[in-house]
Design a protein around this motif. Structure first.
Motif, PDB file in Angstrom:
ATOM      1  N   UNK B  13      -5.645 -35.234  71.442  1.00  0.00           N
ATOM      2  CA  UNK B  13      -6.015 -36.113  72.553  1.00  0.00           C
ATOM      3  C   UNK B  13      -6.479 -37.501  72.126  1.00  0.00           C
ATOM      4  N   UNK B  14      -6.741 -37.696  70.821  1.00  0.00           N
ATOM      5  CA  UNK B  14      -7.219 -39.001  70.368  1.00  0.00           C
ATOM      6  C   UNK B  14      -6.116 -39.864  69.767  1.00  0.00           C
ATOM      7  N   UNK B  26     -14.622 -44.321  71.160  1.00  0.00           N
ATOM      8  CA  UNK B  26     -14.011 -43.639  72.308  1.00  0.00           C
ATOM      9  C   UNK B  26     -13.523 -42.231  71.958  1.00  0.00           C
ATOM     10  N   UNK B  28     -12.794 -38.579  71.583  1.00  0.00           N
ATOM     11  CA  UNK B  28     -13.136 -37.357  72.307  1.00  0.00           C
ATOM     12  C   UNK B  28     -13.763 -36.390  71.309  1.00  0.00           C
ATOM     13  N   UNK B  29     -14.963 -35.953  71.590  1.00  0.00           N
ATOM     14  CA  UNK B  29     -15.694 -35.113  70.639  1.00  0.00           C
ATOM     15  C   UNK B  29     -15.825 -33.685  71.175  1.00  0.00           C
ATOM     16  N   UNK B  30     -16.218 -32.722  70.310  1.00  0.00           N
ATOM     17  CA  UNK B  30     -16.528 -32.843  68.884  1.00  0.00           C
ATOM     18  C   UNK B  30     -15.272 -33.094  68.050  1.00  0.00           C
ATOM     19  N   UNK B  31     -15.384 -34.002  67.087  1.00  0.00           N
ATOM     20  CA  UNK B  31     -14.223 -34.403  66.301  1.00  0.00           C
ATOM     21  C   UNK B  31     -14.627 -34.649  64.849  1.00  0.00           C
ATOM     22  N   UNK B 288     -23.769 -36.836  73.279  1.00  0.00           N
ATOM     23  CA  UNK B 288     -24.914 -36.376  74.061  1.00  0.00           C
ATOM     24  C   UNK B 288     -24.446 -36.079  75.481  1.00  0.00           C
ATOM     25  N   UNK B 289     -24.661 -34.841  75.962  1.00  0.00           N
ATOM     26  CA  UNK B 289     -24.159 -34.462  77.291  1.00  0.00           C
ATOM     27  C   UNK B 289     -25.270 -34.084  78.271  1.00  0.00           C
ATOM     28  N   UNK B 300     -22.478 -31.833  72.400  1.00  0.00           N
ATOM     29  CA  UNK B 300     -21.323 -30.961  72.657  1.00  0.00           C
ATOM     30  C   UNK B 300     -20.800 -30.257  71.404  1.00  0.00           C
ATOM     31  N   UNK B 305     -18.101 -25.564  66.473  1.00  0.00           N
ATOM     32  CA  UNK B 305     -17.761 -26.841  65.826  1.00  0.00           C
ATOM     33  C   UNK B 305     -18.253 -26.922  64.387  1.00  0.00           C
ATOM     34  N   UNK B 331     -21.014 -23.795  72.374  1.00  0.00           N
ATOM     35  CA  UNK B 331     -20.469 -25.144  72.577  1.00  0.00           C
ATOM     36  C   UNK B 331     -21.539 -26.224  72.550  1.00  0.00           C
ATOM     37  N   UNK B 364     -11.362 -26.630  63.241  1.00  0.00           N
ATOM     38  CA  UNK B 364     -10.793 -27.821  63.902  1.00  0.00           C
ATOM     39  C   UNK B 364      -9.293 -27.940  63.649  1.00  0.00           C
ATOM     40  N   UNK B 366      -7.830 -31.257  63.837  1.00  0.00           N
ATOM     41  CA  UNK B 366      -7.511 -32.627  63.437  1.00  0.00           C
ATOM     42  C   UNK B 366      -8.611 -33.257  62.595  1.00  0.00           C
ATOM     43  N   UNK B 368      -9.778 -37.100  61.887  1.00  0.00           N
ATOM     44  CA  UNK B 368      -9.596 -38.483  62.329  1.00  0.00           C
ATOM     45  C   UNK B 368      -9.961 -39.400  61.171  1.00  0.00           C
TER      46      UNK B 368
END
Lengths: 387, 387
Positions: B13-14, B26, B28-31, B288-289, B300, B305, B331, B364, B366, B368
């Motif tokens: 998605x990134x 920007x 999308x986490x967790x990454x 932070x959610x 998250x 993760x 999660x 995981x 991916x 990055x």
């Protein structure tokens, strides 16, 4: 009993074993195995239980992350599924599931964009909020995209993880959601995580009932202001009997009941007037790969195959009674026999009950679905990975 | 400094963030995020170290499971890579890596078939054996398929996990391999797992040096019979300085040096006359959610993760100094601030040093890849999953 369709799609290195007599013994390991009979019985028992008490079933897909399982749950009567993450929701939509509640706040512009793209697919995806600024910014984004986003207020029952924890904040947040264009107030979510695994029923009952008192007060306060929640969603496998007895929730989110791991095996559920409502359906098969030390062997399943956050895996079959498992590094496990003269030949398959099913599932790509000792299908764990 | 090629392939998605200014914020986490400069310095430092001592580098791909990383290691001078499993070896071959040692016995007819299919691709894949019946059956299978399989004798340095643990068994096994058609004796493997993470150098030195004495005696015994191993492969990041000093190994298998997790951050390595030979290059970004409880926030990234078998993740950036992480379910993670009045806005990105890199990578899909705060590529962790 309806047989699951055998699909020719990419199903990993064991695809050739689907339908093959004796194929289960040739499984390339470590591999997750699903006992389809036990799994189907669990799904029926859960649906029967919630039907009996006038609840709707919205099982939590974070436990399985698998489109085929979600379809089984919906075919049995569930209104849809929950997911913990946007990624899981996308995977579910990719498998034709069209009614989803994401049970954790979806935060960040990148995720919000993806969420709105999901709505473009014409599916019903509801989200939770626990912060009024976040609710307002979601509403604005939904409005810009021409969507109305179904929103539930997340209520904290005492864990302090997500949710609002007092009536005043909840009322304020409901008002923000009701006043904003772009979002629609659909109800509240109240999930209590830690109580699910309290082994003794009476202790779980005591703590959870106290938490539910706050929930009842909150619902009464909302009702008084004409804001009675249409949906009150929450609950898990551990609180199923209590949720049915208390009658506060309208929708139930259990996840692990389909698999029944070592952790839940120790929890007194009291569902259906007994403890046998759900049976273990999920197993991990592993292979003996070394046997040079008396009294023990090394197998090919270690901490990349089993979750390490809970209890240890438990031997189910393929080794002498009393054999215990211990972690032996990333790719290896150690089986210690009850007597030092015991041994197993190289290549022996040993089956385990999984320790904590959710994070164990998350380690694997495939579920090998078995009926009458035959692999009848292989299901992809499409929602694993955490983005 | 050579820039990594930006490939348009499916990268999660990134993917749209590759090359985008500010794209890192920007994400999308967790990454997982790889600091390319630190990563490249680690690869150069390792190769320099083994070159200096006349060792060949065969880094362990079980740490990264990523074809692009294996290619970087080989471009820097490695002869090939190790993998822990057949599945990882297949993933490496799929990414053009043509020289692989599988460091754990490959057991079972299904796996043997797949191994021989790999050889059909014209790549060099060597395996280890620690049992003479297994060696004989491998030889027979290789012979039937028209291949000669390169085999190393796995030697147990005291962990009791895999390998032969005395000179007599080793000689016997070497003789079986030398006598059988279909296999070719290429040397021995001697890996000591548990010593790698002993934090104090002197203690690690003491234990490992004792283990290496057995290895020296074994090599002398083989030499006396005209069976001197052409390759003696083993070692890890924790024993690199010792392996270089002792000069017994001919080939070195370190894995974690490319990433340097929390666990290895606590180990005194004494490589290159100092402890700064390798720097942390692997990080996890989280968001932070929820922030409804004073003195802490919910993020998250939880136990799906981060690996849970070792130490806790360590905050690297994005939160006040002294902020600590604790697991908060599958999660979610909890960040506790040093002072109760601290807070972070929803959507804040917090970066962590990963606890135990190998099983964290395995969670995981991916990596990055970042240089100068820009995502320059996204690499797939193609060898994750454990079949």
């Amino acid at each position: 009993m309806q047989e699951v369709e055998i699909s020719p799609r990419l199903a990993g290195p064991n695809a050739r074993l689907i339908g093959k007599p004796g194929g289960l013994l040739e499984l390339t390991t470590p591999a997750l195995v699903l006992d389809l009979d036990a799994f189907e019985r669990n799904i029926r028992a859960y649906q029967h239980q919630v039907n009996l008490h006038g609840l709707q079933a919205r099982p939590h897909a974070k436990s399985h992350k698998c489109g085929e399982i979600a379809r089984h749950q919906i075919a049995a009567g569930a209104v849809g599924v929950c997911t913990a993450s946007l990624h899981e929701a996308e995977a579910m939509v990719g498998h034709g599931i069209n009614n989803i509640l994401i049970t954790s706040p979806v935060i960040g512009s990148g995720k919000l964009d993806r969420l709105l793209q999901l709505l473009d697919c014409g599916v019903s995806v509801a989200v939770v909020v626990d912060d009024h600024e976040h609710a307002a910014s979601m509403a604005a984004a939904a409005r810009r995209s021409g969507h109305v986003l179904d929103v539930l207020i997340d209520v904290d029952l005492g864990m302090g993880r997500t949710g609002v924890s007092n009536i005043e904040s909840a009322l304020q947040l409901v008002n923000v959601v009701c006043d904003a264009e772009g979002v629609s107030y659909r109800g509240i979510q109240a999930y209590s995580g830690r109580v699910q695994h309290i082994e003794e029923f009476a202790e779980r009952d005591h703590i959870y009932t106290g938490q539910l008192r706050f929930l009842s007060e909150l619902i009464a306060a909302l009702d008084k202001r004409g804001l009675k929640p249409a949906t009150v969603t929450g609950g898990g496998t551990g609180t199923l009997a209590l949720d049915c007895r208390e009658g506060i929730l309208t929708e139930h989110q259990a996840g692990s009941y389909i698999f029944m791991d070592v952790e839940y095996g120790a929890v007194t559920l009291r569902v259906n007037d007994g403890d046998a409502a759900f049976a273990t359906s999920l197993f991990l098969h592993s292979t003996v790969i070394s046997k040079n030390v008396p009294g023990r062997v090394t197998i090919d399943a270690g901490l990349k195959s089993f979750a390490t956050d809970g209890p240890l895996p438990r031997v189910r079959a393929g080794a002498p009674v009393g054999t215990t498992y211990s972690f032996f590094g990333d790719e290896h496990g150690c089986l210690t026999f009850p007597t030092p003269t015991d041994c197993l030949p190289l290549g022996s398959i040993v089956a385990f009950v999984t320790p904590h099913c959710d994070p164990t599932i998350n380690l694997h790509d495939y579920l090998h679905v078995v009926r009458n000792n035959t692999i009848v299908d292989i299901w992809r764990i499409a929602g694993r990975g955490v983005l």
